[in-house]
Design a protein around this motif. Structure first.
Motif, PDB file in Angstrom:
ATOM      1  N   ARG A   1       0.825  -1.186   0.000  1.00 16.67           N
ATOM      2  CA  ARG A   1       0.000   0.000   0.000  1.00 16.67           C
ATOM      3  C   ARG A   1       0.872   1.253   0.000  1.00 16.67           C
ATOM      4  O   ARG A   1       0.651   2.193  -0.766  1.00 16.67           O
ATOM      5  CB  ARG A   1      -0.894  -0.025   1.234  1.00 16.67           C
ATOM      6  CG  ARG A   1      -1.756   1.151   1.302  1.00 16.67           C
ATOM      7  CD  ARG A   1      -2.922   1.017   2.249  1.00 16.67           C
ATOM      8  NE  ARG A   1      -3.511   2.337   2.285  1.00 16.67           N
ATOM      9  CZ  ARG A   1      -3.509   3.115   3.357  1.00 16.67           C
ATOM     10  NH1 ARG A   1      -3.019   2.669   4.492  1.00 16.67           N
ATOM     11  NH2 ARG A   1      -4.005   4.323   3.305  1.00 16.67           N
ATOM     12  N   TRP A   2       1.929   1.245   0.840  1.00 17.55           N
ATOM     13  CA  TRP A   2       2.794   2.429   0.896  1.00 17.55           C
ATOM     14  C   TRP A   2       3.678   2.539  -0.325  1.00 17.55           C
ATOM     15  O   TRP A   2       3.976   3.636  -0.793  1.00 17.55           O
ATOM     16  CB  TRP A   2       3.597   2.439   2.200  1.00 17.55           C
ATOM     17  CG  TRP A   2       2.693   2.694   3.360  1.00 17.55           C
ATOM     18  CD1 TRP A   2       2.416   1.848   4.404  1.00 17.55           C
ATOM     19  CD2 TRP A   2       1.864   3.851   3.568  1.00 17.55           C
ATOM     20  NE1 TRP A   2       1.482   2.413   5.240  1.00 17.55           N
ATOM     21  CE2 TRP A   2       1.120   3.633   4.761  1.00 17.55           C
ATOM     22  CE3 TRP A   2       1.682   5.040   2.865  1.00 17.55           C
ATOM     23  CZ2 TRP A   2       0.211   4.570   5.259  1.00 17.55           C
ATOM     24  CZ3 TRP A   2       0.773   5.970   3.359  1.00 17.55           C
ATOM     25  CH2 TRP A   2       0.061   5.732   4.540  1.00 17.55           C
TER      26      TRP A   2
ATOM     27  N   ARG B   1       2.759   1.733  -3.224  1.00 13.37           N
ATOM     28  CA  ARG B   1       1.889   2.280  -4.253  1.00 13.37           C
ATOM     29  C   ARG B   1       1.615   3.762  -4.026  1.00 13.37           C
ATOM     30  O   ARG B   1       1.597   4.546  -4.981  1.00 13.37           O
ATOM     31  CB  ARG B   1       0.588   1.494  -4.251  1.00 13.37           C
ATOM     32  CG  ARG B   1      -0.444   1.970  -5.248  1.00 13.37           C
ATOM     33  CD  ARG B   1      -1.605   1.015  -5.155  1.00 13.37           C
ATOM     34  NE  ARG B   1      -2.697   1.300  -6.028  1.00 13.37           N
ATOM     35  CZ  ARG B   1      -3.881   1.760  -5.596  1.00 13.37           C
ATOM     36  NH1 ARG B   1      -4.052   2.021  -4.323  1.00 13.37           N
ATOM     37  NH2 ARG B   1      -4.859   1.924  -6.451  1.00 13.37           N
ATOM     38  N   GLU B   2       1.413   4.149  -2.756  1.00 19.23           N
ATOM     39  CA  GLU B   2       1.187   5.573  -2.492  1.00 19.23           C
ATOM     40  C   GLU B   2       2.408   6.398  -2.906  1.00 19.23           C
ATOM     41  O   GLU B   2       2.283   7.465  -3.477  1.00 19.23           O
ATOM     42  CB  GLU B   2       0.881   5.814  -1.009  1.00 19.23           C
ATOM     43  CG  GLU B   2      -0.509   5.379  -0.594  1.00 19.23           C
ATOM     44  CD  GLU B   2      -1.613   6.058  -1.412  1.00 19.23           C
ATOM     45  OE1 GLU B   2      -1.685   7.298  -1.402  1.00 19.23           O
ATOM     46  OE2 GLU B   2      -2.389   5.347  -2.085  1.00 19.23           O
TER      47      GLU B   2
ATOM     48  N   ARG C   1       2.531   6.499  -6.638  1.00 13.70           N
ATOM     49  CA  ARG C   1       1.513   7.403  -7.158  1.00 13.70           C
ATOM     50  C   ARG C   1       1.989   8.852  -7.131  1.00 13.70           C
ATOM     51  O   ARG C   1       1.669   9.632  -8.012  1.00 13.70           O
ATOM     52  CB  ARG C   1       0.255   7.256  -6.300  1.00 13.70           C
ATOM     53  CG  ARG C   1      -0.989   7.875  -6.903  1.00 13.70           C
ATOM     54  CD  ARG C   1      -2.002   8.176  -5.827  1.00 13.70           C
ATOM     55  NE  ARG C   1      -2.713   7.026  -5.307  1.00 13.70           N
ATOM     56  CZ  ARG C   1      -3.680   6.409  -5.957  1.00 13.70           C
ATOM     57  NH1 ARG C   1      -4.016   6.797  -7.152  1.00 13.70           N
ATOM     58  NH2 ARG C   1      -4.301   5.392  -5.410  1.00 13.70           N
ATOM     59  N   SER C   2       2.774   9.169  -6.094  1.00 15.98           N
ATOM     60  CA  SER C   2       3.222  10.551  -5.974  1.00 15.98           C
ATOM     61  C   SER C   2       4.439  10.853  -6.847  1.00 15.98           C
ATOM     62  O   SER C   2       4.898  11.983  -6.887  1.00 15.98           O
ATOM     63  CB  SER C   2       3.519  10.880  -4.505  1.00 15.98           C
ATOM     64  OG  SER C   2       4.708  10.248  -4.106  1.00 15.98           O
ATOM     65  N   VAL C   3       4.964   9.839  -7.524  1.00 11.96           N
ATOM     66  CA  VAL C   3       6.121  10.094  -8.407  1.00 11.96           C
ATOM     67  C   VAL C   3       5.889   9.487  -9.780  1.00 11.96           C
ATOM     68  O   VAL C   3       6.826   9.143 -10.497  1.00 11.96           O
ATOM     69  CB  VAL C   3       7.440   9.537  -7.820  1.00 11.96           C
ATOM     70  CG1 VAL C   3       7.789  10.251  -6.535  1.00 11.96           C
ATOM     71  CG2 VAL C   3       7.367   8.045  -7.579  1.00 11.96           C
TER      72      VAL C   3
ATOM     73  N   TRP D   1       4.563   1.581 -12.838  1.00 11.03           N
ATOM     74  CA  TRP D   1       3.322   1.932 -12.149  1.00 11.03           C
ATOM     75  C   TRP D   1       2.279   0.823 -12.303  1.00 11.03           C
ATOM     76  O   TRP D   1       1.631   0.422 -11.336  1.00 11.03           O
ATOM     77  CB  TRP D   1       2.777   3.264 -12.660  1.00 11.03           C
ATOM     78  CG  TRP D   1       1.360   3.455 -12.260  1.00 11.03           C
ATOM     79  CD1 TRP D   1       0.268   3.370 -13.056  1.00 11.03           C
ATOM     80  CD2 TRP D   1       0.858   3.693 -10.933  1.00 11.03           C
ATOM     81  NE1 TRP D   1      -0.879   3.543 -12.326  1.00 11.03           N
ATOM     82  CE2 TRP D   1      -0.548   3.744 -11.025  1.00 11.03           C
ATOM     83  CE3 TRP D   1       1.459   3.852  -9.681  1.00 11.03           C
ATOM     84  CZ2 TRP D   1      -1.357   3.956  -9.907  1.00 11.03           C
ATOM     85  CZ3 TRP D   1       0.642   4.055  -8.575  1.00 11.03           C
ATOM     86  CH2 TRP D   1      -0.736   4.116  -8.696  1.00 11.03           C
TER      87      TRP D   1
ATOM     88  N   ASN E   1       0.765  -1.249  -9.157  1.00 12.54           N
ATOM     89  CA  ASN E   1      -0.671  -1.139  -8.932  1.00 12.54           C
ATOM     90  C   ASN E   1      -1.315  -2.530  -8.932  1.00 12.54           C
ATOM     91  O   ASN E   1      -2.136  -2.858  -8.084  1.00 12.54           O
ATOM     92  CB  ASN E   1      -1.285  -0.253 -10.022  1.00 12.54           C
ATOM     93  CG  ASN E   1      -2.683   0.193  -9.682  1.00 12.54           C
ATOM     94  OD1 ASN E   1      -2.983   0.463  -8.521  1.00 12.54           O
ATOM     95  ND2 ASN E   1      -3.544   0.275 -10.674  1.00 12.54           N
ATOM     96  N   ARG E   2      -0.912  -3.361  -9.869  1.00 10.39           N
ATOM     97  CA  ARG E   2      -1.485  -4.708  -9.938  1.00 10.39           C
ATOM     98  C   ARG E   2      -1.044  -5.550  -8.747  1.00 10.39           C
ATOM     99  O   ARG E   2      -1.809  -6.352  -8.215  1.00 10.39           O
ATOM    100  CB  ARG E   2      -1.059  -5.392 -11.233  1.00 10.39           C
ATOM    101  CG  ARG E   2      -1.740  -4.738 -12.383  1.00 10.39           C
ATOM    102  CD  ARG E   2      -2.118  -5.635 -13.529  1.00 10.39           C
ATOM    103  NE  ARG E   2      -1.160  -6.571 -14.001  1.00 10.39           N
ATOM    104  CZ  ARG E   2      -0.681  -6.553 -15.234  1.00 10.39           C
ATOM    105  NH1 ARG E   2      -1.041  -5.608 -16.078  1.00 10.39           N
ATOM    106  NH2 ARG E   2       0.138  -7.477 -15.640  1.00 10.39           N
TER     107      ARG E   2
ATOM    108  N   TYR F   1      -0.394  -4.403  -5.776  1.00  6.68           N
ATOM    109  CA  TYR F   1      -1.236  -3.980  -4.653  1.00  6.68           C
ATOM    110  C   TYR F   1      -2.638  -4.580  -4.758  1.00  6.68           C
ATOM    111  O   TYR F   1      -3.183  -5.104  -3.789  1.00  6.68           O
ATOM    112  CB  TYR F   1      -1.328  -2.449  -4.603  1.00  6.68           C
ATOM    113  CG  TYR F   1      -2.466  -1.953  -3.739  1.00  6.68           C
ATOM    114  CD1 TYR F   1      -2.340  -1.896  -2.360  1.00  6.68           C
ATOM    115  CD2 TYR F   1      -3.692  -1.590  -4.312  1.00  6.68           C
ATOM    116  CE1 TYR F   1      -3.396  -1.477  -1.562  1.00  6.68           C
ATOM    117  CE2 TYR F   1      -4.751  -1.171  -3.521  1.00  6.68           C
ATOM    118  CZ  TYR F   1      -4.601  -1.117  -2.153  1.00  6.68           C
ATOM    119  OH  TYR F   1      -5.649  -0.709  -1.377  1.00  6.68           O
TER     120      TYR F   1
END
Lengths: 512, 328
Positions: free
Chosen positions: B88-89, B91-92, B95-97, B106, B110-111, B113
């Protein structure tokens, strides 16, 4: 007999039902079919393809498109649901097709409107000629919540205020296109236009290849050119960055997508500092200067020293640097004055005043409650009208008369009497529809259209734009939080060379 | 690159590597319980201890059963180091980069996660080998895609730095899980014998075949040497430190063997020390103590990296440093 057979990609048995059979126009203007139920010019190939493909195959492709959105992470969080619940903003696989000739008129109309609005903004922050000539009441402008006295007298780089605009268009029951709303602050949605196009190329490649569609893929290079143009000539290589409120903003996907596609830094307020009259970003090698900021944060939050002091998203001192001319901001602070919903009612007059032309795209007829006579008409017809607050967006602060209760109408009557300046009303529109895939058939759903306009060295209108669709039966609300989806929008080419991407000649951006 | 972005890329890689290694941990223990070498709570509790999350475990679970430990290490959302939380982290951060990592990275993260978000404890218990094997594979897939789709510039070096520091820490922990195996045989650590447990330990670090080719029969001292001090095996602690050091110097442009900031100084010292250590010294000193010390020093390196590259330093300090010519 065919029920048990595996779906065939080539053809189906003639007695098999197809998704287009029994499509009901429902008495609305339909974007794909004419009143006789025949496909409109340019929609024939799509119609034929939908007759060829069995419903199961279309559904399979729809699910593949949904999955691809989920994997791309084009999702939004649903408030009030458990962590880990994310929804996609669905893309329906029936595209919305716009005739090339009609589009050419819309494009001219949008250019006209943006030119006039830019002149209007510049005027109200300088001499205010349009106010002195009493074309628009002065109080309406100077008293507007979106009027920014902080930029009065300021000359933005190259004289441009509204660099990126998203104008909402709707087609009424009469088949004509109207401007419903102007968005000149931080309009969003263009990333969906670009992603939807990618997905449709994968989903319906045959139709796509056989139809002359104007491309949208050059949007990001045009956006970059629009931004670098602002500082062109003053500095060697303008350094561009995109300012986002951060990862929890609902448009964050779009911010990161645009930054990635332009190859510029995606920054948050905490990455930036103002020092020595310049804006710097904090890097692993120290501080680096920024020349152009494409900000996706509202005026109110952009600089706690100039606007809202409680903002944690902005950069203290940014406005000072801006006014010294050491950074360009897009859009310029103050543009919100032109998308105030009361000012909207005056846009036809604005066009006439500055350009001495009749507006090419008409406004939706609008009653301004500030005017006593019009207010009385509104109060007497609340059950038929749509009432909107001047400074709200996203479907908030709205009354849809025909769908409202007596109590809601009573409440709005009170609000209007208490603050007439803040309300306008429009007739309830019979929005046009486009087919969407529902199970094994097509059903009509209401749509709007948001084209995107870039104002740089010249004005560029992205062919098509974002078609939002109210996926719930009968609904007029296209917002994603209320069951809305989107569609790829195909503008047909009128000349063969319109299907080629024309990359603008721009000064290249480099990153260290 | 932006300090915030560098920090996110670094942590994204660390979290992915952490998730993969936790899956390796669990897998080795499962293999052993299948072989009936050891079973019951005594088999599973040390797993929690090596992650350092005993207190939290006791708050969330009563008994150290296989199910509870797997639940805790894999799925518990309240455990910040569970595989789910790591992904989860990761991915977060990703997401921010998104603008600096590749689209393939990405999509994969994402997959990865989504795979954990949809999984249930029963999936892990019914088909453990497949389940944890998939996690391991997804982690390796991500590493491969990172190396082949992201420019080997500053961002990639931060990712590499994060990945190798995390791996060094985790390999040492994998070894530590089984440190008590050494105790009964501390006097004959030099003798060779094939032991199921040591084989499983090596397998959890994907090291069994490579070890065989290089060292032959299994002996505790050789296993310790291989996992801690080998210069060629990509999960060995020394190898990881060496790669992390390489990344750190590529980021700052400092010549190898010299240093210009605390992070480079500490990491260089640790690498050199390990390079001149013999496995017997580690055993004599006590493997557990050695690993403990190693982990403390790795934490110190992490802190120095954060202060050097990610900290929110004021502009005035930076401007002063530029004037005086003191390197940043």
């Amino acid at each position: 007999m065919t029920k048990l057979q595996a779906p065939s990609l080539v053809q189906t048995a003639p007695d098999d039902r197809t998704v287009v059979d029994g499509y009901d126009l429902g008495g609305f203007f339909d974007e794909m079919y004419d009143d006789e139920g025949q496909p409109r010019p340019g929609c024939e190939k799509l119609h034929r393809r939908f007759r060829e493909l069995p419903p199961q195959e279309l559904n399979r492709r729809q699910r593949a498109a949904d999955r691809s959105l989920l994997h791309l992470g084009i999702t939004f969080n649903v408030y009030g649901e458990a962590e880990g619940t994310e929804r996609i903003f669905p893309v329906d696989l029936v595209p919305r097709i716009i005739n090339g000739r009609e589009w050419d008129v819309l494009e001219a109309g949008l250019k006209q409107r943006i030119t006039a609005l830019n002149l209007f903004i510049d005027d109200v922050y300088h001499e205010g000629k349009i106010l002195k000539d009493k074309v628009i009441p002065e109080d309406l402008v100077l008293g507007a919540r979106a009027y920014r006295k902080q930029v009065a007298g300021f000359n933005p780089p190259k004289g441009i205020w509204c660099h990126i605009t998203g104008t909402d268009l709707v087609r009424g029951g009469d088949g004509l296109m109207y401007v419903l709303e102007d968005n000149l602050r931080c309009p969003s949605g263009v990333s969906y236009v670009l992603q939807n196009r990618q997905i449709m190329k994968q989903t319906l490649p045959q139709v796509f290849g056989a139809t002359p569609i104007r491309p949208v893929d050059d949007y990001c290079s045009r956006l970059l050119a629009t931004l670098t143009h602002l500082m062109h000539g003053r500095l060697g290589q303008p350094r561009v960055a995109l300012l986002t409120p951060g990862v929890y903003n609902s448009a964050y996907f779009e911010h990161s997508f645009l930054a990635q596609q332009m190859g510029v830094e995606l920054v948050e307020g905490r990455d930036l500092v103002v020092a020595d009259d310049c804006v710097y970003m904090r890097t692993t090698r120290g501080f680096e200067r920024i020349d152009v900021l494409y900000r996706r944060i509202d005026d109110d939050f952009i600089d706690p020293k100039a606007f809202r002091a409680d903002s944690l998203l902005g950069v203290p001192g940014l406005m000072d640097v801006y006014k010294q001319g050491n950074i360009a901001l897009a859009n310029a602070p103050g543009t919100g004055i032109a998308d105030d919903k009361v000012i909207y009612a005056y846009v036809p007059k604005i066009v006439k005043y500055y350009l001495d032309e009749e507006p090419i795209i008409p406004n939706v007829p609008t009653y301004v409650c500030w005017d006593a006579k019009e207010r009385d008409h509104v109060l007497g017809n609340l059950d038929k009208l749509v009432v909107k607050a001047a400074n709200e967006s996203g479907g908030y602060g709205m009354l849809i008369g025909p769908h409202s209760t007596a109590a809601q109408r009573e409440q709005f009557a009170k609000l209007i009497r208490a603050n007439p300046r803040n309300y306008i009303a429009q007739p309830t529109l019979s929005l046009s529809r486009v087919p969407v895939l529902v199970g094994d058939r097509l059903e009509g759903r209401h749509v709007d259209l948001r084209p995107f306009i870039l104002y740089g060295e010249d004005i560029f209108v992205l062919p098509g734009g974002l078609t939002r669709v109210a996926l719930r039966k009968g609904s007029l609300v296209v917002n994603s939080s209320q069951g809305g989806g989107s569609k790829d929008t195909w503008v047909l080419a009128t000349h063969p060379d319109q299907t080629q991407v024309q990359t603008p000649a721009s000064q290249a951006q480099t990153q260290s | 690159m932006l300090s915030r972005v560098a920090e996110s890329v670094y942590w994204m890689s660390r979290y992915i590597e952490r998730a993969e290694n936790t899956a390796r941990f669990i897998d080795v223990n499962l293999q052993l319980s299948l072989d009936r070498v050891v079973d019951g709570p005594s088999q599973w509790r040390p797993m929690v201890s090596t992650t350092g999350d005993d207190e939290l475990f006791e708050k969330l679970h009563e008994e150290s059963t296989q199910r509870n430990v797997i639940q805790f290490l894999t799925f518990d959302r309240d455990n910040p180091n569970s595989i789910y939380s790591c992904l989860r982290w990761a991915r977060e951060n990703a997401r921010s980069v998104r603008e600096v990592i590749s689209q393939e990275m990405w999509l994969l993260i994402n997959r990865f996660y989504l795979m954990l978000n949809q999984a249930r404890i029963e999936d892990a218990l019914d088909h453990p080998h497949e389940f944890f094997g998939d996690i391991r594979q997804a982690g390796q897939h991500f590493t491969g895609v990172t190396d082949s789709s992201m420019s080997h510039g500053e961002g990639w070096n931060f990712s590499k730095l994060g990945r190798y520091l995390e791996r060094a820490d985790k390999t040492s922990r994998i070894l530590d899980v089984k440190y008590y195996l050494l105790l009964p045989s501390v006097n004959d650590v030099g003798t060779t014998f094939d032991d199921i447990q040591w084989a499983a330990l090596l397998r959890s670090a994907s090291a069994f075949e490579m070890y065989r080719r290089k060292c032959g029969l299994l002996s505790p001292i050789k296993v310790v040497e291989y996992l801690l001090l080998d210069q060629e095996f990509p999960r060995a602690v020394l190898f990881c430190l060496s790669r992390a050091n390489e990344a750190l110097h590529d980021i700052s442009g400092t010549q190898r063997g010299t240093f210009r900031n605390t992070a480079e100084k500490r990491l260089g010292q640790l690498e050199a020390e390990l390079a001149f250590t013999h496995a017997r010294e580690v055993i004599d000193r006590g493997l557990h103590e050695f690993v403990d010390d190693l982990q403390t020093r790795l934490n110190g390196i992490g802190q120095a990296i954060s202060e050097t590259f990610f900290a929110q330093r004021p502009y005035a300090e930076y401007a002063a440093m530029r004037r005086t010519g003191v390197p940043t």
